[in-house]
Design a protein around this motif. Sequence first.
Motif, short mmCIF file in Angstrom:
data_model
loop_
_atom_site.label_atom_id
_atom_site.label_comp_id
_atom_site.label_asym_id
_atom_site.label_seq_id
_atom_site.Cartn_x
_atom_site.Cartn_y
_atom_site.Cartn_z
N MET A 1 5.96 10.06 -17.69
CA MET A 1 5.83 8.60 -17.15
C MET A 1 4.39 8.09 -16.98
O MET A 1 3.38 8.83 -16.72
CB MET A 1 6.46 8.81 -15.59
CG MET A 1 7.70 8.68 -15.51
SD MET A 1 8.20 8.30 -13.87
CE MET A 1 9.79 9.25 -13.86
N GLY A 2 4.43 6.93 -17.25
CA GLY A 2 3.12 6.13 -17.24
C GLY A 2 2.75 5.80 -15.90
O GLY A 2 3.57 6.00 -14.81
N PRO A 3 1.57 5.31 -15.51
CA PRO A 3 1.15 4.78 -14.28
C PRO A 3 2.22 3.68 -13.55
O PRO A 3 2.55 3.78 -12.43
CB PRO A 3 -0.28 4.49 -14.18
CG PRO A 3 -0.82 4.49 -15.72
CD PRO A 3 0.65 4.90 -16.51
N GLU B 1 5.35 3.25 -14.41
CA GLU B 1 6.72 3.82 -14.15
C GLU B 1 6.64 4.55 -12.84
O GLU B 1 7.34 4.63 -12.07
CB GLU B 1 7.05 4.44 -15.21
CG GLU B 1 7.30 3.84 -16.30
CD GLU B 1 7.66 4.62 -17.55
OE1 GLU B 1 7.03 5.52 -17.65
OE2 GLU B 1 8.41 4.45 -18.27
N MET B 2 5.39 5.29 -12.44
CA MET B 2 5.18 6.19 -11.40
C MET B 2 5.03 5.11 -10.25
O MET B 2 5.68 5.48 -9.13
CB MET B 2 4.01 7.23 -11.66
CG MET B 2 4.18 8.23 -12.37
SD MET B 2 5.57 9.25 -11.62
CE MET B 2 4.47 10.24 -10.67
N SER B 3 4.41 3.90 -10.22
CA SER B 3 4.48 3.09 -9.09
C SER B 3 5.68 2.56 -8.83
O SER B 3 6.25 2.30 -7.65
CB SER B 3 3.23 2.26 -9.57
OG SER B 3 3.65 1.14 -10.47
N LEU B 4 6.71 2.15 -9.94
CA LEU B 4 7.85 1.68 -9.50
C LEU B 4 8.65 2.84 -8.93
O LEU B 4 9.54 2.29 -7.98
CB LEU B 4 8.49 1.47 -10.99
CG LEU B 4 8.27 0.08 -11.56
CD1 LEU B 4 8.74 -0.38 -12.88
CD2 LEU B 4 8.32 -1.12 -10.63
#
Length: 100
Positions: free
Chosen positions: A30-32, A34-37
């Motif tokens: 996961m990118g940043p 996607e992680m924040s979502l």
Amino acid sequence: MLLYEMLIAIAIAVVLVVAAIDRLAARVMMGPGEMSLLRLARAATAQRQLVASAAQQEREARAAAAQRHLVAYWTHALAAPLPARFATLITQLETQDVSA
């Protein structure tokens, strides 16, 4: 028969391990954004649960207050003396010879 059961158990274990590895790999990739979502979704869920819990506590507190109010009302009503007219009527009814 025992061999088939063992093969099924091993197949289930393999499927579970593959699924766990797949979830772990998806999380690592996961990118940043996607992680924040994902974090935002978890925070929103936690917030909804907190609001629901607070609302439930408020409903329970209101119900308890209403129950206390009713108990106090009926305790007061039962402790009040009967009016003289009712007392006389009850005495008359008790002294009548009632045959069923």
